[in-house]
Design an enzyme around this catalytic site. Structure first.
Site, mmCIF file in Angstrom:
data_model
loop_
_atom_site.group_PDB
_atom_site.id
_atom_site.type_symbol
_atom_site.label_atom_id
_atom_site.label_comp_id
_atom_site.label_asym_id
_atom_site.label_seq_id
_atom_site.Cartn_x
_atom_site.Cartn_y
_atom_site.Cartn_z
ATOM 1 N N ASP A 34 0.829 -1.208 0.000
ATOM 2 C CA ASP A 34 0.000 0.000 0.000
ATOM 3 C C ASP A 34 0.863 1.257 0.000
ATOM 4 O OD1 ASP A 34 0.938 -0.234 2.588
ATOM 5 O OD2 ASP A 34 -1.024 -0.369 3.535
ATOM 6 N N ASN A 103 -7.451 -0.747 14.106
ATOM 7 C CA ASN A 103 -8.873 -0.944 13.794
ATOM 8 C C ASN A 103 -9.079 -2.245 13.011
ATOM 9 O OD1 ASN A 103 -7.715 -0.276 11.390
ATOM 10 N ND2 ASN A 103 -9.063 1.464 10.916
ATOM 11 N N HIS A 105 -7.402 -3.118 10.334
ATOM 12 C CA HIS A 105 -7.117 -3.031 8.893
ATOM 13 C C HIS A 105 -5.909 -3.890 8.502
ATOM 14 C CE1 HIS A 105 -4.307 0.758 9.236
ATOM 15 N NE2 HIS A 105 -3.620 -0.342 9.408
ATOM 16 N N GLU A 110 -9.564 -0.746 5.073
ATOM 17 C CA GLU A 110 -10.152 -0.268 6.315
ATOM 18 C C GLU A 110 -11.456 -1.015 6.616
ATOM 19 O OE1 GLU A 110 -8.098 1.322 8.091
ATOM 20 O OE2 GLU A 110 -8.236 3.483 7.789
#
Ligand code: PGA
Length: 216
Positions: A34, A103, A105, A110
């Site tokens: 990413d 979170n 991810h 996400e």
């Protein structure tokens, strides 16, 4: 492979092993997982810079051996399709080494990202940009969007490994391993993969039951 703190030691050991044992890695093809949208490859905080410093330059990989998102592309959607085609042209990913965010991810996938998504542009949650601050110079704004290889590519990889270390990851590791499989907590997708693993240290595994753990 992911960039950042989690895989830092893995990169160091991998580069050393490949070189010291004189392994022929001329057929190695590396895909960056990413990138922060809008960031130049040489900018502090960029994943590209991390990959260059930790693996690509130490190993002397040639341009045809590595594929990183161009986060400066005028059209990031087109950049995503280009990466999809590159991955497909190589018959998919063999080994994924990813991390896990606070979170849940994986990459910049996400919460809420459908598991069917290919490469895509993501709006980043506040927790992701807050954690990301550590990668940037003080006062630099953290990008609010990211570009990422999507769950569909990760799930069709030969082996899918999510790495985590440190006690602050213990709860998200527990959720990834024992929680219901749901895009609301992306790392639970590892449970869907027939060769899916979490590779963790003792601290990150502190909330797992012994039955879920293999020591090595
Ligand atoms: P890290 O987080 O910055 O602790 O390596 C991994 C991630 O957010 O994917």
């Amino acid at each position: 492979m992911a960039s950042g703190h989690t895989p830092a030691l893995t990169c160091e050991l991998l580069a050393a092993e490949l070189k010291n044992r004189q392994i022929d890695y001329s057929q190695l093809r590396f895909f960056g997982l990413d990138e922060w949208a809008g960031l130049a490859p040489e900018a502090k905080g960029s994943c590209a810079r991390d990959f260059m410093e930790r693996l690509i330059m130490p190993l002397g990989l040639q341009p045809e051996q590595y594929f990183l998102f161009n986060a400066l592309a005028a059209n990031l959607e087109e950049e995503c399709r280009l990466m999809d085609r590159r991955i497909e042209a190589h018959g998919g990913l063999d080994i994924v080494l990813a991390g896990i965010g606070m979170n849940g991810h994986v990459g910049f996938n996400e919460p809420g990202t459908p598991f069917t998504h290919l490469c895509h542009v993501a709006q980043l949650e506040a927790v992701t940009t807050a954690v990301g601050v550590k990668y940037f110079d003080a006062g630099t704004a953290v990008p609010q969007q990211g570009i990422t290889i999507g769950p569909a590519h990760l799930l069709s990889a030969g082996t899918f490994i999510i790495m985590a270390n440190g006690e602050e990851k213990a709860d998200v590791v527990r959720q990834a391993v024992t929680g219901a499989v749901d895009p609301a907590f992306p790392a639970t997708m590892v449970q869907l993969h027939k060769n899916g693993f979490m590779l963790i240290d003792e601290a990150a595994g502190a909330l797992l039951e012994e039955g879920n753990v293999m020591r090595g």
